[in-house]
Write a protein that holds these residues in place. Sequence first.
Motif, mmCIF file in Angstrom:
data_model
loop_
_atom_site.group_PDB
_atom_site.id
_atom_site.type_symbol
_atom_site.label_atom_id
_atom_site.label_comp_id
_atom_site.label_asym_id
_atom_site.label_seq_id
_atom_site.Cartn_x
_atom_site.Cartn_y
_atom_site.Cartn_z
ATOM 1 N N VAL A 8 0.856 -1.191 0.000
ATOM 2 C CA VAL A 8 0.000 0.000 0.000
ATOM 3 C C VAL A 8 0.888 1.236 0.000
ATOM 4 O O VAL A 8 2.120 1.137 0.050
ATOM 5 N N GLU A 9 0.263 2.388 -0.071
ATOM 6 C CA GLU A 9 1.016 3.636 0.007
ATOM 7 C C GLU A 9 1.531 3.866 1.433
ATOM 8 O O GLU A 9 1.007 3.322 2.393
ATOM 9 N N CYS A 10 2.535 4.708 1.537
ATOM 10 C CA CYS A 10 3.035 5.099 2.845
ATOM 11 C C CYS A 10 1.925 5.833 3.603
ATOM 12 O O CYS A 10 1.147 6.586 3.006
ATOM 13 N N PHE A 11 1.832 5.598 4.913
ATOM 14 C CA PHE A 11 0.699 6.142 5.660
ATOM 15 C C PHE A 11 1.067 6.500 7.093
ATOM 16 O O PHE A 11 2.054 6.026 7.647
ATOM 17 N N ILE A 40 3.275 -3.248 4.175
ATOM 18 C CA ILE A 40 3.416 -1.897 4.723
ATOM 19 C C ILE A 40 4.792 -1.357 4.339
ATOM 20 O O ILE A 40 5.812 -1.972 4.658
ATOM 21 N N PRO A 41 4.852 -0.244 3.636
ATOM 22 C CA PRO A 41 6.143 0.261 3.162
ATOM 23 C C PRO A 41 6.961 0.946 4.260
ATOM 24 O O PRO A 41 6.416 1.399 5.278
ATOM 25 N N GLU A 42 8.255 1.010 4.044
ATOM 26 C CA GLU A 42 9.139 1.781 4.920
ATOM 27 C C GLU A 42 8.652 3.228 4.966
ATOM 28 O O GLU A 42 8.170 3.770 3.982
ATOM 29 N N GLY A 43 8.810 3.846 6.116
ATOM 30 C CA GLY A 43 8.401 5.234 6.254
ATOM 31 C C GLY A 43 6.992 5.412 6.778
ATOM 32 O O GLY A 43 6.585 6.534 7.086
ATOM 33 N N SER A 44 6.220 4.324 6.879
ATOM 34 C CA SER A 44 4.888 4.417 7.466
ATOM 35 C C SER A 44 5.018 4.591 8.979
ATOM 36 O O SER A 44 6.036 4.228 9.576
ATOM 37 N N ILE A 415 -7.918 -3.346 7.171
ATOM 38 C CA ILE A 415 -7.102 -2.153 7.451
ATOM 39 C C ILE A 415 -6.321 -1.750 6.202
ATOM 40 O O ILE A 415 -6.186 -0.559 5.893
ATOM 41 N N MET A 416 -5.810 -2.714 5.464
ATOM 42 C CA MET A 416 -5.113 -2.379 4.224
ATOM 43 C C MET A 416 -6.069 -1.764 3.203
ATOM 44 O O MET A 416 -5.691 -0.871 2.438
ATOM 45 N N ASP A 417 -7.340 -2.208 3.192
ATOM 46 C CA ASP A 417 -8.327 -1.592 2.297
ATOM 47 C C ASP A 417 -8.594 -0.140 2.684
ATOM 48 O O ASP A 417 -8.842 0.711 1.825
ATOM 49 N N VAL A 418 -8.562 0.149 3.984
ATOM 50 C CA VAL A 418 -8.714 1.535 4.427
ATOM 51 C C VAL A 418 -7.590 2.392 3.850
ATOM 52 O O VAL A 418 -7.829 3.496 3.323
ATOM 53 N N ILE A 419 -6.373 1.900 3.947
ATOM 54 C CA ILE A 419 -5.231 2.667 3.423
ATOM 55 C C ILE A 419 -5.354 2.851 1.913
ATOM 56 O O ILE A 419 -5.027 3.923 1.380
ATOM 57 N N ARG A 420 -5.871 1.846 1.225
ATOM 58 C CA ARG A 420 -6.053 1.954 -0.231
ATOM 59 C C ARG A 420 -7.212 2.885 -0.587
ATOM 60 O O ARG A 420 -7.342 3.309 -1.733
#
Length: 481
Positions: A8-11, A40-44, A415-420
């Motif tokens: 997913v995108e950073c969040f 979950i990407p680095e920087g989240s 939760i990943m769908d929320v981030i998307r």
Amino acid sequence: MVARVIPVECFDLVVFGATGDLARRKILPGLFRRWKEGQIPEGSAIVGAARSSFTRDDFRTLVQEALTEFLPETELDPAVVASFLDLLDYVTIDARGTAGWEDLAAKMRPDVVRAFYFSVAPALFGDLAQRLHERGIAHRQSRIVVEKPFGNDLTSARALNQILAEFFKEDQIYRIDHYLGKETVQNLMAVRFANILFEPLWNSQFVDHVQITVAETVGVGGRGEYYDKSGAMRDMVQNHMMQLLCLIAMEPPHCFEPDAMRDEKLKVIRALDPVTPAEIVRGQYKGKGGDDYLTECGDPASRTESFIALKLHVSNWRWKGTPFYLRTGKRLKSRASEIAVSFKEPPHSIFGESNQWRENVLVIRLQPDEGMDLRVMIKEPGPGGMRLKDVALDMSFAEALGSDLDIPDAYERLIMDVIRGNQTLFMRGDEVEAAWAWVDPVIAAWEKHGDQPEPYEPGSTGPEGALMLMHKDGRRWREIR
């Protein structure tokens, strides 16, 4: 088979109520598993927020203890755990006051997805929404996740919707129902709409009846005081089971998009006939000591149901005349959740009376062994003539897709769908209100007549009345194994 992981995108994710039971059992372990899988990407950043006066190190210790308690040791690679803990931060915050909000605002970054998980009592939803808005912490692209119970009746559900709507648009609000995140529930949609095999038969012409069962072996335990204010109807039927019913009964949406899906589910709820007293059975487990509902809830005069069975009808062209039977309860024989679609018998048998036909049933198992099976009639092997036997065409996910397949927990996926920003598996406000509008008259009738739930033994399949509900229709419940 290895499941494909799409990052997913950073969040920035703020978990309000981060020291509570749900966060410790589901939310934080779920986030760790998504980190471990590389989603979950680095920087989240994951920020815990609660009343407890914790430091960041205190919170990280709490999370580490939660991972140890609720995840297998084989998943807890020390290096991965350490890198996950590095994502965590903490703010001591007063949901109804001013303390902590400036600190939280300072931790938010302008260039990442921003989400807020309300893992708190519904009474705090409005306060949190208001302060996030007033402090400028939430912006138009932010998302909030709200847990059930979403209201206690239609009036309170509408009030909650109105409060949230003052500060957030509908496309920012994610009303979570973890049943919709289960792998098998989503596969139900794939089975129906990605295969020509079932959809032509998915109607009252071919389906005799549908059973939906959610059975639990646990009692109300430490939740007795809370549960006694809701009961099985509010706690399970109005949300989880209503959603399962909608997915079974809905028309094919024009596309797999959030509002297209939710429009069709809403039509099902609005097509439900009112239920009569003869179509409802309420039960309450009666045992000794800790196995007695009245003891666990702390009210010897309680009329709250720990079990409910209903016969429902969907009045539309597809389902007119086909009954849907729902049952759910606590302290039952075993833990099992399944949907069973029973098809009608052939109009004529060419095999004679000696060969008794047994119904074709499509069973969707939600737990504990996720999968599906279809019972069909075949010839019994051997030279003794044409003798028929029913067998299961079984598809266990673990067997069909590989025993090493790691199926994410429902909370992980949601939760990943929320981030998307994908709301497909979340309830819309009008959907919630429609469900309460159907449930409220049923509960009001019980309260008016002072109906007492029928007692049943812990470890049984429920009260006798539930068996009679099916028996008088010439049918029977599937065994709770």
